[in-house]
Design an enzyme around this catalytic site. Structure first.
Site, mmCIF file in Angstrom:
data_model
loop_
_atom_site.group_PDB
_atom_site.id
_atom_site.type_symbol
_atom_site.label_atom_id
_atom_site.label_comp_id
_atom_site.label_asym_id
_atom_site.label_seq_id
_atom_site.Cartn_x
_atom_site.Cartn_y
_atom_site.Cartn_z
ATOM 1 N N CYS A 12 0.878 -1.155 0.000
ATOM 2 C CA CYS A 12 0.000 0.000 0.000
ATOM 3 C C CYS A 12 0.927 1.219 0.000
ATOM 4 C CB CYS A 12 -0.879 -0.021 1.246
ATOM 5 S SG CYS A 12 -2.379 0.920 1.052
ATOM 6 N N CYS A 88 -4.148 -1.038 -2.298
ATOM 7 C CA CYS A 88 -4.669 0.313 -2.523
ATOM 8 C C CYS A 88 -4.440 0.683 -3.980
ATOM 9 C CB CYS A 88 -4.057 1.324 -1.561
ATOM 10 S SG CYS A 88 -2.391 1.864 -1.900
ATOM 11 N N CYS A 96 6.578 -0.534 -9.212
ATOM 12 C CA CYS A 96 7.099 -1.305 -8.078
ATOM 13 C C CYS A 96 8.534 -1.731 -8.342
ATOM 14 C CB CYS A 96 6.257 -2.564 -7.864
ATOM 15 S SG CYS A 96 4.565 -2.249 -7.347
#
Length: 175
Positions: A12, A88, A96
């Site tokens: 998140c 989220c 990422c």
């Protein structure tokens, strides 16, 4: 029956509520089959006190839970993840780190209880709702026959879990 323990990372942005809840729920409810971790792209540095209150109210351990940067899990020597779930919508849209080992990924978006407005009771209700949706997803995930599913079937099941009740995806996508 496999003795393998799967590593799972919940991501998140702030790592103070939803991902922390997911870590605590999976570690308690599927102990021995999964080892859960959580992290954020821009961690707040502290776990939201309401997260800890709701977890404790359902008898989930809260000791050791901490808000941490996802870079900790992309570093050399970090546990290799088998699964990485974003919980989220902001984290799902971010770039990422590259996770070693090619983990299975899915988006399990749930409304951010930290963003809830209203009275303290209404805010707590938002945390309870997020907890309930997360626990439902984790229960479904932990029940999957992971060892007997190929990657394509497993990926489809993981995405299906993410579209369950409380999913933010339902509001953002037209069928």
């Amino acid at each position: 029956m496999s003795d393998r323990i799967y590593n799972v990372l919940f991501l998140c942005t702030g790592n103070s509520a939803r991902s922390i809840m997911a870590e605590a729920i999976l570690n308690r409810d599927a102990k021995g089959r999964f080892r859960a971790f959580s992290a954020g792209s821009a961690p707040r540095g502290t776990v939201n006190p309401m997260t800890l209150k709701v977890l404790a109210s359902y008898d989930y351990p809260t000791e050791g839970l901490r808000s941490k940067d996802w870079a900790e899990f992309a570093a050399e020597g970090a546990p290799v993840m088998d699964f990485v779930f974003t919980v989220c919508d902001n984290a799902a849209g971010e770039t990422c780190p590259v996770w070693p080992g090619q983990p299975m990924t899915a988006h399990w978006g749930i409304d951010d209880p930290v963003a809830a407005d209203g009275t303290d009771i209404q805010k707590e209700a938002a945390f309870v709702t997020a907890f309930r949706h997360m626990r439902n997803r984790i229960t479904a995930f932990a029940a999957l026959p992971i060892a007997s599913l190929d990657r394509i079937a497993l990926g489809a099941r993981l995405r299906e879990i993410g579209r369950g009740e409380g999913s933010t995806a339902a509001r953002h996508h037209v069928a």
